[in-house]
Design an enzyme around this catalytic site. Structure first.
Site, mmCIF file in Angstrom:
data_model
loop_
_atom_site.group_PDB
_atom_site.id
_atom_site.type_symbol
_atom_site.label_atom_id
_atom_site.label_comp_id
_atom_site.label_asym_id
_atom_site.label_seq_id
_atom_site.Cartn_x
_atom_site.Cartn_y
_atom_site.Cartn_z
ATOM 1 N N HIS A 204 -71.579 3.624 -88.141
ATOM 2 C CA HIS A 204 -71.997 2.244 -88.392
ATOM 3 C C HIS A 204 -71.615 1.790 -89.789
ATOM 4 C CE1 HIS A 204 -74.802 4.109 -85.481
ATOM 5 N NE2 HIS A 204 -74.517 3.003 -84.787
HETATM 6 S S1 FES Z 1 -74.133 4.746 -90.295
HETATM 7 FE FE1 FES Z 1 -75.186 4.899 -88.457
HETATM 8 S S2 FES Z 1 -75.245 6.995 -88.131
HETATM 9 FE FE2 FES Z 1 -74.240 6.829 -89.992
#
Ligand code: FES
Length: 239
Positions: A204
């Protein structure tokens, strides 16, 4: 004919002298019974029958003297000895029970061996990352350069999302050891990547700096620092 009528008829039919003698015989019998009762304990010197007549004298206590040893101190010594001995035995039993329980519940040797991992630091050159597995998780070991150490220490950590100085995250400035699990949802970040020259989580888009602190993206916390130690020069034990 009813019973009462029969008894009345028998009474009328009996001689008058017999009817007069009957109460006398009853009272004589009662007097004999009372005399027997009053002398029934005549040969027994009960400590509870010393009052006048047959009345109880409740102030008289039995004499237990013959059951005593004669020395009060020897009685107490014996009591203390028994109490002390029973207490000691109870404590010993409790200690053995707890010890057996703890030995049974403690981790076996193979589990303990997995709980700690020893790493030879001489095999990790400066400026390189190594990933090892510890308790099922990846652990990042970074041999930091002098520039990386300076950058990590110069960062204004007070304004970061999870404020922490670099000195709190390392025992030796050149060795950065962290659990390689993103604090957002648990992905494994990629080393030497991201906007801050540290680690980047592709799941993410979380960016960690060269001290493993979260700088950008959804992750709420810095990368975790595991328990570790340097038992001797060039050796690292994690766990
Ligand atoms: S940014 Fe979501 S799991 Fe690492």
């Amino acid at each position: 004919m009813s019973v009462s009528r029969i008894s009345t008829a028998v009474a009328r039919s009996s001689p008058r002298s017999l009817r007069a003698a009957a109460p006398l015989a009853v009272s004589t019998q009662q007097q004999r019974s009372m005399a027997d009762a009053s002398t029934s304990h005549a040969g027994f010197t009960s400590p509870f029958h010393r009052g006048t007549g047959n009345a109880r004298d409740t102030t008289v206590m039995p004499n237990w003297g013959k059951y005593k040893t004669g020395k009060e101190t020897s009685n107490k010594v014996f009591q203390y000895f028994m109490v002390g001995t029973m207490g000691g035995l109870s404590a010993l039993g409790a200690k053995n029970t707890v010890q057996d329980f703890l030995v049974n519940m403690s981790a076996s040797a193979d589990v303990l061996a997995q709980a700690k991992v020893e790493v030879d630091l001489a095999t990790i050159p400066e400026g390189k990352n190594v990933i090892i597995k510890w308790r099922g998780k990846p652990v990042f070991i970074r041999h930091r350069t002098a520039d990386e150490i300076k950058e990590a220490e110069d960062t204004k950590w007070e304004s970061l999302r999870d404020p922490q100085p670099d000195t709190e995250r390392v025992q030796k400035p050149e060795w950065l050891i962290m659990v390689g699990v993103c604090t957002h949802l648990g992905c494994v970040p990629i080393g030497e990547a991201g906007d801050f020259g540290g680690w980047f989580c592709p799941c993410h888009g979380s960016h960690y700096d060269i001290s493993g602190r979260i700088r950008k993206g959804p992750a709420p916390l810095n990368l975790e620092i595991p328990a570790y130690d340097f038992p001797e020069e060039g050796a690292l034990v994690i766990g």
